[in-house]
Design an enzyme around this catalytic site. Structure first.
Site, short mmCIF file in Angstrom:
data_model
loop_
_atom_site.label_atom_id
_atom_site.label_comp_id
_atom_site.label_asym_id
_atom_site.label_seq_id
_atom_site.Cartn_x
_atom_site.Cartn_y
_atom_site.Cartn_z
N THR A 119 22.40 23.75 7.80
CA THR A 119 23.37 24.30 6.86
C THR A 119 24.76 23.77 7.18
OG1 THR A 119 23.85 26.31 8.16
CG2 THR A 119 21.96 26.38 6.66
N GLY A 120 25.61 23.76 6.17
CA GLY A 120 26.96 23.25 6.36
C GLY A 120 26.96 21.84 6.89
N SER A 121 26.18 20.97 6.26
CA SER A 121 25.91 19.65 6.86
C SER A 121 26.44 18.48 6.04
CB SER A 121 24.40 19.48 7.07
OG SER A 121 23.67 19.81 5.91
N THR A 122 27.42 18.71 5.20
CA THR A 122 27.98 17.59 4.44
C THR A 122 29.02 16.82 5.26
OG1 THR A 122 29.65 19.03 3.41
CG2 THR A 122 27.56 18.69 2.21
N SER A 123 29.42 17.37 6.40
CA SER A 123 30.39 16.69 7.27
C SER A 123 30.32 17.31 8.66
CB SER A 123 31.82 16.82 6.71
OG SER A 123 32.23 18.17 6.69
N GLY A 124 31.10 16.77 9.58
CA GLY A 124 31.29 17.37 10.90
C GLY A 124 30.04 17.45 11.74
N TYR B 160 37.45 34.86 14.27
CA TYR B 160 36.48 33.77 14.46
C TYR B 160 35.69 33.98 15.75
CZ TYR B 160 34.75 29.07 15.56
OH TYR B 160 33.96 28.00 15.91
N SER C 168 29.97 28.83 19.61
CA SER C 168 31.19 28.16 20.05
C SER C 168 31.59 28.67 21.42
CB SER C 168 32.33 28.47 19.06
OG SER C 168 33.58 28.09 19.57
N GLY D 291 27.48 19.47 11.54
CA GLY D 291 26.25 19.58 10.76
C GLY D 291 25.73 18.24 10.30
#
Length: 261
Positions: free
Chosen positions: A13-18, A154, A141, A20
């Site tokens: 998930t959240g894998s379009t950049s960074g 966060y 994190s 992920g």
């Protein structure tokens, strides 16, 4: 060590950049069927094309869904009922003085960073148990144990992820399914680059990075931002057969930032 994930389906998930995206690339290079996820259909499609070109894999697909909502998660399940590997990477962060954070922002951070992973694991993990094999990784994190004063909300969500992952690992004990958390340190993603730029707007980025590590992350033994691929290496290993005895764990890849043994 050669990691072979041929035949495994991995959702990140959240894998379009960074981080992920780097994890998805690691899975693709290991032979897995990789499913990218993000909220924007255009960004997901662009990431699929990019990853396919970079890895040469023909087993990369994508599903656009906002998993921070129950409706978005349901739409994801409709398109992808089962997976072998789930990486709960979706998350948001941002600095704000703790006594100025309104209720809605506390809830938004919890919904995106914690409940998204709860929803997906609640759906996929029991199906993994029935098949006798599965891997779930929560991307937490170092902020889970060293709460950053500039974004307490966060840090709170990252601590919650550790509890959720450990409790779920206990629930699937002895099943062949492992559930772990990975704790990255400060990593050079687009979001972190922008964050550091806001903290040190007068400095070139390379100098701002050094200032950030010296002043804001002084306990780091690496003395630099971690690269996404370095985080991905640990996650890909944790999702492999080689990590079969690792479960219920909080695995650090923080550059030595947490000052404890």
């Amino acid at each position: 060590m050669k990691i072979d994930l041929t035949g495994r389906t991995a959702l990140v998930t959240g894998s379009t950049s960074g981080i992920g995206y780097a994890v998805a690339a690691g899975f693709a290079n290991a032979g897995a069927n990789v499913v990218l996820n993000g909220r924007s259909a255009d960004r997901v499609a662009a990431a699929v094309d990019k990853l396919t070109a970079e890895t040469g894999s023909e087993k990369v697909t994508g599903v656009a869904a906002d998993i921070a909502t129950a409706e978005g998660a349901d739409s994801l399940f409709a398109e992808l009922p089962e997976v072998d590997i789930l990486v709960n990477n979706t998350g948001i962060f941002g600095p704000q003085p703790v006594f100025e954070i309104p209720d809605a922002e506390w809830l938004r951070f919890f919904e995106v960073n914690v409940l998204s992973g709860v929803r997906l694991t609640r759906h996929y993990a029991p199906r993994m148990v029935k098949r006798g094999w599965g891997r779930v990784v929560f991307v937490s994190s170092e902020s889970s144990t060293m709460i950053p004063s500039e974004m307490v909300h966060y840090g709170m969500t990252k601590t919650a992820q550790l509890s959720v992952a450990r409790g779920m690992a206990q629930e699937v004990a002895g099943s062949g399914v492992t559930i772990n958390s990975v704790l990255p340190g400060s990593t050079l993603t687009e979001g972190v680059r922008a964050f550091i730029g806001e903290l040190y707007p007068e400095l070139p980025f390379e100098q701002a990075e050094r200032e950030f590590m010296a002043k804001d992350r002084p306990t780091s033994l690496l003395k630099r931002l971690i690269r996404p691929e370095e985080i991905a290496n640990l996650i890909v290993y944790t999702a492999s057969d080689a990590a079969s005895a690792t479960t219920g764990a909080a695995l650090r890849v923080d550059g030595g930032l947490i000052p404890t043994i």
